[in-house]
Design a protein around this motif. Sequence first.
Motif, PDB file in Angstrom:
ATOM      1  N   MET A 153       0.815  -1.196   0.000  1.00  0.00           N
ATOM      2  CA  MET A 153       0.000   0.000   0.000  1.00  0.00           C
ATOM      3  C   MET A 153       0.854   1.255   0.000  1.00  0.00           C
ATOM      4  O   MET A 153       0.442   2.261  -0.549  1.00  0.00           O
ATOM      5  N   SER A 154       2.018   1.196   0.623  1.00  0.00           N
ATOM      6  CA  SER A 154       2.842   2.397   0.730  1.00  0.00           C
ATOM      7  C   SER A 154       3.398   2.841  -0.615  1.00  0.00           C
ATOM      8  O   SER A 154       3.804   3.985  -0.770  1.00  0.00           O
ATOM      9  N   THR A 155       3.421   1.975  -1.605  1.00  0.00           N
ATOM     10  CA  THR A 155       3.916   2.345  -2.934  1.00  0.00           C
ATOM     11  C   THR A 155       2.789   2.453  -3.957  1.00  0.00           C
ATOM     12  O   THR A 155       3.055   2.625  -5.142  1.00  0.00           O
ATOM     13  N   ALA A 156       1.542   2.362  -3.514  1.00  0.00           N
ATOM     14  CA  ALA A 156       0.407   2.394  -4.438  1.00  0.00           C
ATOM     15  C   ALA A 156       0.332   3.699  -5.220  1.00  0.00           C
ATOM     16  O   ALA A 156      -0.084   3.712  -6.372  1.00  0.00           O
ATOM     17  N   PHE A 157       0.753   4.804  -4.611  1.00  0.00           N
ATOM     18  CA  PHE A 157       0.683   6.098  -5.301  1.00  0.00           C
ATOM     19  C   PHE A 157       1.587   6.134  -6.524  1.00  0.00           C
ATOM     20  O   PHE A 157       1.398   6.957  -7.419  1.00  0.00           O
ATOM     21  N   GLU A 158       2.564   5.246  -6.601  1.00  0.00           N
ATOM     22  CA  GLU A 158       3.466   5.201  -7.751  1.00  0.00           C
ATOM     23  C   GLU A 158       2.835   4.499  -8.950  1.00  0.00           C
ATOM     24  O   GLU A 158       3.354   4.580 -10.061  1.00  0.00           O
ATOM     25  N   HIS A 159       1.734   3.797  -8.727  1.00  0.00           N
ATOM     26  CA  HIS A 159       1.071   3.029  -9.784  1.00  0.00           C
ATOM     27  C   HIS A 159      -0.402   3.445  -9.854  1.00  0.00           C
ATOM     28  O   HIS A 159      -1.226   2.959  -9.069  1.00  0.00           O
ATOM     29  N   PRO A 160      -0.748   4.328 -10.777  1.00  0.00           N
ATOM     30  CA  PRO A 160      -2.114   4.855 -10.832  1.00  0.00           C
ATOM     31  C   PRO A 160      -3.192   3.770 -10.939  1.00  0.00           C
ATOM     32  O   PRO A 160      -4.264   3.906 -10.357  1.00  0.00           O
ATOM     33  N   ASN A 178      -7.823   1.932  -7.186  1.00  0.00           N
ATOM     34  CA  ASN A 178      -8.630   0.879  -6.572  1.00  0.00           C
ATOM     35  C   ASN A 178      -8.632   0.933  -5.047  1.00  0.00           C
ATOM     36  O   ASN A 178      -9.319   0.146  -4.406  1.00  0.00           O
ATOM     37  N   LEU A 179      -7.854   1.841  -4.469  1.00  0.00           N
ATOM     38  CA  LEU A 179      -7.839   1.970  -3.015  1.00  0.00           C
ATOM     39  C   LEU A 179      -9.114   2.665  -2.542  1.00  0.00           C
ATOM     40  O   LEU A 179      -9.490   3.708  -3.046  1.00  0.00           O
ATOM     41  N   THR A 180      -9.766   2.059  -1.574  1.00  0.00           N
ATOM     42  CA  THR A 180     -10.992   2.639  -1.014  1.00  0.00           C
ATOM     43  C   THR A 180     -10.907   2.595   0.504  1.00  0.00           C
ATOM     44  O   THR A 180      -9.922   2.127   1.081  1.00  0.00           O
ATOM     45  N   ASP A 181     -11.963   3.036   1.154  1.00  0.00           N
ATOM     46  CA  ASP A 181     -12.012   3.005   2.614  1.00  0.00           C
ATOM     47  C   ASP A 181     -12.014   1.588   3.168  1.00  0.00           C
ATOM     48  O   ASP A 181     -11.828   1.385   4.367  1.00  0.00           O
TER      49      ASP A 181
END
Length: 165
Positions: free
Chosen positions: A1-8, A13-16
């Motif tokens: 999750m910590s690197t998810a911002f690097e892969h649009p 797909n990240l939600t609450d």
Amino acid sequence: MSTAFEHPEVYTNLTDSILHLIEFQASQDTASSQLQSANALLHRIKIRDLYRFVSEKLLDPQKWENSSKVEIRKAVENGIKNKIHDDRILNKLKRCGMYVDIVKINYGMGKKNPVEHIKFYLRSTDFDDGSQLEAQTIKSHQISCFVPHVFEEVYARVYVLCRVQ
């Protein structure tokens, strides 16, 4: 999750539901200390146990232009400590802790004027072969007077890390 911002494609797909997943997995006996720490942070957010905002100040761009965030943060912290003459308050502040956040607010291009980088479509003066469009930038004297001259502001925001009266 910590690197998810690097892969649009992953980030979108990240939600609450991740918050619920962290809470669930942290309640398990086999939960790692990092997961329990993340859950504790989420709990603090839920109960609104947040750092207390004290104040903010717009920084002079000429004075701080070539300084790093770390240098600005140290200078603000030292300035605050030098202004407090009551030892009781100073000791409370040291015990509690203080966080200085340096925030840059701009139009997405730092100190540059974003309007200078926009192409405007104007009709060509040559209408013999039909109406044609051509993209051009607009000079600063052609832009409205409502466009600002400063495109980036830097603020120092001060927070205390515990509840202090």
